[in-house]
Design a protein around this motif. Structure first.
Motif, PDB file in Angstrom:
ATOM      1  N   TYR A   1      14.846  13.708  28.961  1.00  0.00           N
ATOM      2  CA  TYR A   1      15.140  14.129  30.336  1.00  0.00           C
ATOM      3  C   TYR A   1      16.165  15.258  30.343  1.00  0.00           C
ATOM      4  N   GLN A   2      17.237  15.119  29.559  1.00  0.00           N
ATOM      5  CA  GLN A   2      18.269  16.174  29.569  1.00  0.00           C
ATOM      6  C   GLN A   2      17.755  17.459  28.928  1.00  0.00           C
TER       7      GLN A   2
ATOM      8  N   GLU B   1      14.595  18.532  29.293  1.00  0.00           N
ATOM      9  CA  GLU B   1      13.741  19.151  30.305  1.00  0.00           C
ATOM     10  C   GLU B   1      14.564  19.719  31.461  1.00  0.00           C
ATOM     11  N   LYS B   2      15.681  19.086  31.791  1.00  0.00           N
ATOM     12  CA  LYS B   2      16.489  19.488  32.957  1.00  0.00           C
ATOM     13  C   LYS B   2      17.793  20.145  32.528  1.00  0.00           C
ATOM     14  N   ARG B   3      17.872  20.650  31.292  1.00  0.00           N
ATOM     15  CA  ARG B   3      19.138  21.128  30.737  1.00  0.00           C
ATOM     16  C   ARG B   3      19.831  22.153  31.636  1.00  0.00           C
ATOM     17  N   SER B   4      19.113  23.178  32.067  1.00  0.00           N
ATOM     18  CA  SER B   4      19.744  24.246  32.842  1.00  0.00           C
ATOM     19  C   SER B   4      20.302  23.722  34.161  1.00  0.00           C
ATOM     20  N   LYS B   5      19.539  22.880  34.853  1.00  0.00           N
ATOM     21  CA  LYS B   5      20.011  22.333  36.128  1.00  0.00           C
ATOM     22  C   LYS B   5      21.217  21.414  35.919  1.00  0.00           C
ATOM     23  N   LEU B   6      21.185  20.628  34.827  1.00  0.00           N
ATOM     24  CA  LEU B   6      22.293  19.717  34.554  1.00  0.00           C
ATOM     25  C   LEU B   6      23.569  20.489  34.239  1.00  0.00           C
TER      26      LEU B   6
ATOM     27  N   GLU C   1      24.284  23.494  35.323  1.00  0.00           N
ATOM     28  CA  GLU C   1      24.733  24.072  36.597  1.00  0.00           C
ATOM     29  C   GLU C   1      25.484  23.033  37.425  1.00  0.00           C
ATOM     30  N   ALA C   2      25.054  21.781  37.290  1.00  0.00           N
ATOM     31  CA  ALA C   2      25.697  20.713  38.062  1.00  0.00           C
ATOM     32  C   ALA C   2      26.976  20.208  37.407  1.00  0.00           C
TER      33      ALA C   2
END
Length: 559
Positions: free
Chosen positions: A6-7, A9-14, A16-17
């Motif tokens: 999951y991290q 696949e969502k690395r860039s968004k995570l 940014e958050a």
């Protein structure tokens, strides 16, 4: 693993958050620890390799680098992250040690020591004493182990441990009963012994001795290099920027053609109740026609006087007796425990000591405590200055005759100063796990003292001897059933051959008048044809000593 995916696949968004790189490293570190825990439970090499893959990725990608307290962007609140980074290094060191990744161990030890020093300098109000002790442990461990490192693997290697000339005899050998070796219990405790975390040098050697070496991998170690600025270069084939850990690497480092490793329960400094509980669990789950190997290494003397006083007063003596099933009538001792004078036959007179505790009975393991487990096939290795007390087990079994290897009461060395086995590990265990290295240590030099060609020729001499002894054992008409039913197992057969070598070397090394305390014992007896007095055994030891120019240290019989 779902979290890791999951991290990814969502690395860039995570990020940014607000996700920090050290948090990614912490996830990977926990996954690596889970894999390592699974390896310790199952002994499956692929789990150990998976742990290594995750830990190496953390190092190569510098996930914890941003937590360095030298950066003013991170303040005192960063202390918790530094502890996570310290735990990561300690765990990675342990995995690398077991995998024999020598270069990585050296690199990690340097990084680990530098990190501890940096923490001490930047967090003066925090006590890092325990971490300094961990650094001392790994330095001490490496100092002992590297003297004989990279000579050959401790694990069972088809390149070294399979002898083509004796293979047909082993293949044709058929006992009335064949036992499978699938389970082992390994434990060691001596005061001030060399260890790292809860893995002592002796259990480290025995652990590897009971595993398969992936074919050829010993010669295919991947290089670990550093740039001039100290940055680690990743050789895993995965891009550091991608954040994707190369899961195919684990498959490349394992060998699917090998049988599974025997399962091993490794416990450090157990209470006797814990030790007995683990043995009972293994016995309960032991398949039919299987044998359990138990390796116990401990001192035969208590480290505190009050422990001995508790024993002498009868307190621990009584509690230990209750662990052995007794006849119902009168709660008296079984007749086999009493000699003609009405005295105890020695089941509870002497013991192994597993460390200081409030009650001596929790630390002392008596020969009688082992008796209940002889209802199942048992291969028992006792490495202690009190090992001969366990001769009392022979003939007292409750169903299956146990195979016993009992160490010498005292180690033999060329120099008295070298006799502190707690600094170098047990000599007997050394012979069982790395026989030629143990031979070299006995006469006072390391493999680095001689040319590689000379040492390789010495390996060939020893290999030829083992092959010859295998043929003798497999064709002997006097081989006891206890040994015959385990000789087909490669691990146990190798231990038997190494015991024969150890006993012969020590019998020729020590003065004849002092031989009893310096010689190991096996029960039941092995055939006379492989005794130290036999020409085939003596000639092999003589050839090896002559080849290494150390014949003067031995007392050979003129023939």
């Amino acid at each position: 693993m779902r979290l890791w995916k999951y991290q990814q696949e969502k690395r860039s968004k995570l990020i940014e958050a607000g996700l920090n790189r050290w948090e990614i490293g912490e996830i990977a570190s926990r996954i690596g620890q889970l894999y390592f825990g699974q390896y310790m439970r199952t002994s499956e090499a692929r789990f150990l390799v998976e742990a290594y893959v995750f830990y190496e990725a953390i190092l190569s990608r510098s996930y914890f680098e941003g937590s360095n307290s030298s950066s003013k962007a991170f303040g005192k609140k960063d202390l918790g992250v530094r502890f996570k980074e310290l735990r990561f290094y300690a765990r990675f060191l342990l995995v690398s040690l077991i995998l024999n990744r020598t270069e990585m161990v050296q690199l990690l030890a340097e990084r680990f020591k530098a990190l501890v020093d940096d923490c001490k300098a930047n967090y003066r109000e925090t006590n890092f004493k325990e971490w300094r002790l961990v650094v001392q442990e790994i330095v001490r461990f490496m100092k002992v182990d590297t003297a004989f490192m990279n000579v050959r693997p401790l694990r069972y290697s088809t390149l070294f441990d399979s002898h083509p000339s004796s293979l047909p005899y082993v293949a044709r050998f058929h006992a009335k009963r064949v036992l499978k070796f699938q389970d082992a219990l390994l434990t060691s405790y001596h005061r001030n012994e060399v260890k790292f975390a809860e893995l002592t040098l002796d259990t480290y050697r025995m652990l590897q001795c009971l595993e398969w070496e992936p074919s050829g991998s010993f010669y295919q170690k991947r290089a670990v290099e550093s740039k001039e600025n100290g940055t680690f270069i990743d050789h895993s084939g995965a891009s550091a920027a991608s954040g994707v850990i190369d899961m195919n690497l684990a498959a490349d480092m394992t060998d699917p053609t090998l049988p599974p490793n025997p399962r091993k329960a490794v416990i450090y400094r157990p209470s006797v109740t814990h030790l007995i509980a683990v043995m009972a669990t293994i016995c309960e789950e032991l398949p039919l026609d299987s044998i359990m190997l138990v390796y116990l290494s401990a001192s035969g003397k208590a480290g505190r006087n009050n422990v001995t006083q508790v024993y002498n007063s009868g307190g621990s003596h009584k509690s230990s007796k209750n662990k052995v099933p007794l006849p119902a009538q009168n709660n008296s001792m079984p007749e086999s425990c009493i000699n003609n004078k009405g005295e105890s036959s020695g089941y509870y007179d002497q013991y192994l000591w597993f460390g200081p505790r409030g009650n001596g009975g929790l630390s002392n393991l008596y020969p009688g405590d082992i008796i209940p487990f002889t209802r199942r096939p048992l291969f028992l290795i006792i490495d202690s200055d009190n090992s001969h007390a366990f001769k009392a087990l022979h003939g007292a079994e409750r169903g299956e005759t146990a195979a016993l290897f009992l160490s010498p009461l005292r180690p033999a060395f060329k120099k008295p100063a070298d006799a502190d086995f707690m600094q170098n590990g047990s000599q007997f265990t050394f012979f069982l796990t790395t026989p030629l290295s143990a031979f070299c240590q006995l006469v006072g030099f390391s493999p680095s003292d001689t040319e590689a060609e000379v040492y390789n020729d010495a390996e060939s001499i020893l290999s030829a001897a083992f092959s010859e002894w295998e043929v003798i054992l497999c064709t002997s008409t006097s081989l006891d059933l206890v040994w015959a039913q385990v000789i087909s197992d490669p691990f146990l057969r190798r231990l038997i051959l190494r015991f024969i070598f150890c006993r012969a070397v020590l019998s020729f090394f020590c003065p004849p008048e002092d031989s009893e305390q310096y010689l190991p014992i096996c029960l039941p007896l092995l055939p006379i044809s492989v005794s130290p007095d036999s020409e085939v055994v003596q000639s092999a030891v003589h050839r090896l000593a002559k080849h290494l120019s150390v014949s003067d240290f031995f007392h050979f019989v003129d023939t």
